[in-house]
Design an enzyme around this catalytic site. Structure first.
Site, PDB file in Angstrom:
ATOM      1  N   ASP A 193       0.866  -1.172   0.000  1.00  0.00           N
ATOM      2  CA  ASP A 193       0.000   0.000   0.000  1.00  0.00           C
ATOM      3  C   ASP A 193       0.909   1.231   0.000  1.00  0.00           C
ATOM      4  OD1 ASP A 193      -1.904  -1.978   0.390  1.00  0.00           O
ATOM      5  OD2 ASP A 193      -2.951  -0.907   1.994  1.00  0.00           O
ATOM      6  N   LYS A 234      -6.832   3.497  -2.832  1.00  0.00           N
ATOM      7  CA  LYS A 234      -7.191   3.429  -1.417  1.00  0.00           C
ATOM      8  C   LYS A 234      -7.455   4.835  -0.900  1.00  0.00           C
ATOM      9  CE  LYS A 234      -4.993   2.050   2.985  1.00  0.00           C
ATOM     10  NZ  LYS A 234      -3.834   1.328   3.574  1.00  0.00           N
ATOM     11  N   LYS A 241     -10.099   0.330  -1.964  1.00  0.00           N
ATOM     12  CA  LYS A 241      -9.901   0.030  -0.546  1.00  0.00           C
ATOM     13  C   LYS A 241     -10.306   1.251   0.275  1.00  0.00           C
ATOM     14  CE  LYS A 241      -6.557  -1.334   3.000  1.00  0.00           C
ATOM     15  NZ  LYS A 241      -5.189  -1.840   3.278  1.00  0.00           N
TER      16      LYS A 241
END
EC number: 4.1.2.4
Length: 232
Positions: free
Chosen positions: A92, A154, A184
């Site tokens: 991430d 995300k 996400k």
């Protein structure tokens, strides 16, 4: 919008059970990951400096350029390569928000492409810190992530004072990528109602630290506006 409800088991399959608190010790990490196995979550998201670690059968997610995203791209690439060598299954990365706010989409895409190359074969999620961006900036960041070969966009680190996930941002992100990337949602997701709201808006993965509490009240959770708050 999904046509069926999300079950607790389906939530566990798409939850990244998260521990990113500074100062976490290796023993605390091991307790956390073994607890994740007991909860039944598929994966955990932890700090890169604590890797390698015993996975207890969970997939390992870690963060790069966290939490500001302001590092040079070379540093993010090196951090990514080290995380992969230390056993990370998913990365991430925090995008450089200054480049996003400047509208320098070529530079944003270039940064993500370099990280993508460093974790080839792993899942790459791009954290855009949506609460700190305009709608136009969110759209541009999502398009750059898609063009660079990311797997997910995300919403948030969960550490920015601007806030965490919102239904509006998730809906906009999902509309922008049109199913080509996952979404996400992370930051301030503390209730089953919030999970369901965000899932209905288009979230396909969740970053949550209070997973056990969410599960404990799952069956009694409805949908309530404003149930997503700032913070991880």
């Amino acid at each position: 919008m999904p046509e069926t409800s999300l079950s607790a088991q389906e939530f566990l399959a798409i939850a990244d059970h998260t521990l990113l608190a500074p100062g976490t010790t290796p023993d605390e990490l091991d307790t956390f990951i073994s607890g994740a196995a007991s909860l039944g979550v598929a994966r955990v998201c932890v700090s890169p400096s604590l890797l390698p670690a015993a996975s207890h059968g969970r997939e390992i997610v870690t963060v790069v350029g966290f939490p500001s995203g302001a590092q040079h791209v070379e540093m993010k690439v090196a951090e990514t390569a080290r995380a992969v060598a230390d056993g990370a299954d998913e990365i991430d990365m925090v995008v450089n928000r200054g480049l996003v706010r400047a509208g320098d989409w070529a530079a944003v895409e270039r940064e993500i492409r370099f990280v993508r190359a460093a974790c080839f074969g792993r899942v790459l999620k791009v954290i855009i810190e949506s609460a700190a961006l305009s709608d136009e900036e969110i759209v541009g960041a999502c398009r750059a992530a898609e063009a660079a070969g990311a797997d997910f966009v995300k919403t948030s680190t969960g550490f920015d004072p601007a806030g965490g996930a919102s239904v509006h941002a998730v809906r906009l992100m999902a509309a922008t990528v049109g199913g080509k990337l996952g979404i996400k949602a992370s930051g301030g997701i503390r209730t089953a109602a919030a999970v369901r709201e965000l899932w209905a808006a288009g979230a396909t993965r969740f970053g949550v630290s209070g997973t056990a509490a969410i599960l404990a009240e799952w069956d009694g959770a409805g949908s309530s506006a404003g149930s997503v708050s700032g913070g991880y």
